[in-house]
Design a protein around this motif. Structure first.
Motif, short mmCIF file in Angstrom:
data_model
loop_
_atom_site.label_atom_id
_atom_site.label_comp_id
_atom_site.label_asym_id
_atom_site.label_seq_id
_atom_site.Cartn_x
_atom_site.Cartn_y
_atom_site.Cartn_z
N LEU A 298 0.85 -1.18 0.00
CA LEU A 298 0.00 0.00 0.00
C LEU A 298 0.89 1.23 0.00
O LEU A 298 2.01 1.20 0.52
N LEU A 299 0.38 2.31 -0.57
CA LEU A 299 1.13 3.57 -0.62
C LEU A 299 1.65 3.95 0.77
O LEU A 299 2.81 4.36 0.92
N SER A 300 0.81 3.78 1.78
CA SER A 300 1.20 4.17 3.14
C SER A 300 2.39 3.34 3.63
O SER A 300 3.34 3.88 4.20
N GLU A 301 2.36 2.03 3.38
CA GLU A 301 3.46 1.16 3.82
C GLU A 301 4.74 1.51 3.07
O GLU A 301 5.82 1.61 3.66
N ALA A 302 4.60 1.68 1.75
CA ALA A 302 5.77 2.00 0.93
C ALA A 302 6.37 3.33 1.39
O ALA A 302 7.59 3.46 1.51
N GLY A 303 5.48 4.29 1.65
CA GLY A 303 5.95 5.62 2.05
C GLY A 303 6.69 5.59 3.38
O GLY A 303 7.75 6.19 3.53
N ARG A 304 6.12 4.86 4.33
CA ARG A 304 6.76 4.80 5.66
C ARG A 304 8.11 4.12 5.57
O ARG A 304 9.09 4.57 6.16
N ALA A 305 8.16 3.02 4.81
CA ALA A 305 9.43 2.27 4.70
C ALA A 305 10.49 3.13 4.02
O ALA A 305 11.63 3.21 4.47
N ALA A 306 10.10 3.81 2.93
CA ALA A 306 11.06 4.63 2.20
C ALA A 306 11.56 5.78 3.08
O ALA A 306 12.75 6.08 3.10
N GLU A 307 10.64 6.37 3.81
CA GLU A 307 11.03 7.53 4.62
C GLU A 307 12.11 7.16 5.63
O GLU A 307 13.04 7.92 5.87
N LYS A 308 11.96 5.96 6.18
CA LYS A 308 12.94 5.52 7.18
C LYS A 308 14.34 5.46 6.56
O LYS A 308 15.30 5.99 7.11
N LEU A 309 14.44 4.84 5.39
CA LEU A 309 15.75 4.70 4.75
C LEU A 309 16.26 6.07 4.25
O LEU A 309 17.44 6.39 4.43
N VAL A 310 15.36 6.85 3.67
CA VAL A 310 15.78 8.15 3.15
C VAL A 310 16.32 9.02 4.29
O VAL A 310 17.37 9.66 4.18
N THR A 311 15.60 9.02 5.41
CA THR A 311 16.04 9.83 6.56
C THR A 311 17.41 9.35 7.04
O THR A 311 18.29 10.16 7.34
N SER A 312 17.57 8.04 7.07
CA SER A 312 18.83 7.49 7.55
C SER A 312 19.98 7.87 6.60
O SER A 312 21.06 8.28 7.04
N LEU A 313 19.75 7.76 5.29
CA LEU A 313 20.81 8.08 4.32
C LEU A 313 21.12 9.58 4.33
O LEU A 313 22.27 9.99 4.25
N ARG A 314 20.08 10.39 4.41
CA ARG A 314 20.32 11.84 4.46
C ARG A 314 21.07 12.21 5.73
O ARG A 314 21.90 13.11 5.73
N GLY A 315 20.73 11.49 6.81
CA GLY A 315 21.42 11.74 8.07
C GLY A 315 22.91 11.48 7.92
O GLY A 315 23.74 12.06 8.64
#
Ligand SMILES: [Zn+2]
Ligand SMILES: [Zn+2]
Length: 565
Positions: free
Chosen positions: A157-174
């Motif tokens: 689902l869009l919500s699951e995909a979004g949450r999962a991506a956000e976690k990795l994106v935040t970590s990589l940007r960090g």
């Protein structure tokens, strides 16, 4: 262990008990408890670890408190294992299917059909015919349920995909990397097959940083780019590209192919070549989205609109300024503890105030919903007194009294006009009895909209992604009626609903039907589901002016009063 995980274990236990033949009342207590747990505000695991007495939490009780304690402390429960041993592992999956309840699942089990896969085969081979409880209407419902399940299988689902991506994106940007999301997630599709994340850095650095992120499992790395990644179970690809071309690569991966082809055609006509790394022949700065579009003589086209050649044809006539989350001034659809919501009126109001809303509507269910105890007239009047008390403490936000009224099979409403006339806003929804022809369902819904107190038709097609497709209904006819009667239709932001979908919303735009974007929140945090509704409204080319709840309180109240004089 998160509340979602704990709720999942309780729901699993409820399913296993039901399939094993436990009494209805016990099972429904557990099912309700699973809902309470998933929507609980504090971490239950933390409460358990600090020794709190969960048996006193409303809706949990003694038996479950022990079960939850076992799960948190040991990560396992002897009780759960016992039940798992009694029921075939594939059978609970069958319960997920629309049209198959516990009784039918047990019938299937006795016939040796104990998994979704076997059920699909049996249906295809005509083996279900004659089975008790599987008449033609149920069979076609099961068929549609299987199709809906297959559409989500292996996808997110869009919500699951979004949450999962956000976690990795935040970590990589960090870690200081330049990171962008591309692909279907960027286009805000309601179901995402693969999440694409693009990093402007050396691959070894990207892989190493991703490896540090909890919940991330990297696939084989040998010489491949992208690498396959599982983000909390969501299928993803991680790309490492030179920083200078990241914009063009994101654009390319966002696609979709039919759209890129149309864009490439246009480029060729101008003597340019559109490549994954940008426009060839357009000079230096052709590696970003804005320079690509500028060089092609087009306005920048938001990813939500990118579909195929028709997108470009429309864009040539100018793009609308699509609605944005910030345009939403209030939420007209949410539930509280007065029906099946997890939070009190006061907490929902506080949460709406936290989101800087100017108004909200409390819209608990009417009695017929079936699944939950809805409100009769007396309950709605008692709720009015509570709303008035809370309103005194929140002078800056207006609390509208509403109700989500069931549309009965004959198109009448579940509450009479007298009580509806007392409410500020009335939502109407179909929640049960889906088995009828499209013509009858369409008539049923239009009849409900003809009631002068109905303001909004909610989740008009009844689909639940991964569970069931739309009931048979003529959406175009419904929308024509909505236009004629000046009833708004909803885009419901619940990630499994997103109903109307973008096609229906496009049609709303064409026909001039007003749209309400709502969360249908059953808890405080789910108020943010309105964001997914905004995504779909954008995919439907809608502007703020076409959406009721971008209006001021005065505008919304004026519109609500339109038919009641
Ligand atoms: Zn509903
Ligand atoms: Zn609702």
């Amino acid at each position: 262990m998160t509340n979602t995980q704990l709720g999942g274990f309780v729901a699993e236990l409820a399913d296993l008990m039901a399939l094993d033949g436990a009494g209805r009342r016990r099972v429904s207590h557990y099912r309700r408890a699973a809902m309470v747990i998933r929507r609980f505000d504090h971490s239950l695991a933390e409460l358990i670890e600090t020794g709190a007495d969960l048996s006193r939490v409303p809706g949990i009780g003694k038996g479950l408190a022990g079960y939850l304690g076992d799960l948190v402390r040991d990560g396992a429960s002897p009780r759960l294992e016992r039940y798992r041993g009694r029921v075939p592992p594939g059978l609970p999956g069958v319960l997920r299917l629309d049209g198959v309840g516990v009784t039918r699942a047990r019938v299937l089990w006795h016939a040796g059909i104990d998994s979704v896969e076997k059920l699909g085969n049996a249906l295809a081979n005509g083996e279900l015919r004659g089975l008790h409880g599987f008449g033609p209407a149920v069979l076609s419902r099961v068929q549609r349920g299987l199709a809906a399940m297959a559409a989500l299988s292996g996808k997110s689902l869009l919500s699951e995909a979004g949450r999962a991506a956000e976690k990795l994106v935040t970590s990589l940007r960090g870690a200081g990397l330049v990171v962008e999301v591309a692909g279907e997630l960027q286009r805000r599709l309601e179901i995402v097959a693969t999440v694409d994340i693009v990093c402007g850095a050396e691959s070894e650095e990207v892989w190493a940083e991703a490896d540090n992120c909890p919940g991330v499992t990297l696939g084989s790395r040998q010489g491949s780019n992208p690498i396959e990644v599982s983000l909390d179970g969501v299928r993803s690809r991680l790309w490492a590209v030179p920083p200078g071309v990241i914009g063009a690569v994101v654009h390319h991966l966002t696609g979709p192919p039919a759209y890129l082809e149309a864009l490439a055609d246009r480029a060729r006509g101008m003597g340019l070549e559109l490549t994954p790394a940008g426009l060839d022949g357009a000079g230096e700065a052709s590696g970003t989205e804005s320079t690509i579009y500028a060089a092609l003589g087009l306005p920048w086209i938001p990813p939500e609109l990118r579909n195929d050649a028709t997108t470009l044809a429309r864009a040539d006539h100018g793009l609308p300024r699509l609605v944005e989350r910030g345009d939403i001034k209030g939420d007209l659809h949410m539930h509280t503890t007065w029906s099946d919501g997890a939070a009190t009126v006061r907490r929902m109001v506080q949460a709406a105030a936290d989101r800087a809303y100017r108004y909200l509507a409390i819209t608990d269910h009417s009695p017929s919903t079936g699944v939950v105890a809805g409100l009769e007239a007396a309950g709605l009047r008692a709720q009015a007194a509570e709303i008035a008390r809370v309103q005194e403490d929140y002078p800056d936000i207006r609390i509208l009294r509403g109700c989500e009224v069931d549309i009965l099979p004959d198109g009448t409403l579940d509450l009479d006009d007298e009580i509806l006339s007392e409410l500020d806003v009335v939502l109407a929804s179909v929640h049960s009895v889906f088995a009828m022809t499209a013509a009858r369902m369409t008539d049923r819904i239009i009849r409900a909209m003809e009631n002068p107190f109905v303001d909004v038709l909610c989740h008009p097609t009844g689909r639940k992604l991964g569970r069931r497709d739309s009931y048979p209904v003529d959406v175009r006819e419904i929308l024509h009626a909505a236009r004629r009667l000046d009833v708004a239709v909803e885009v419901n932001g619940g990630p499994r609903r997103l109903d109307l979908d973008h096609r229906g919303l496009c049609l709303c735009g064409e026909l001039g039907v007003r749209v309400v974007v709502s969360s249908d929140a059953h808890s405080v945090t789910r108020l943010d589901n309105v964001n997914y509704g905004v995504d779909q409204a954008r995919r439907g080319w809608l502007q703020s002016s076409q959406i009721v709840n971008t209006g001021t309180l005065g505008e919304v109240s004026g519109w609500i009063g339109r038919r009641r004089r």
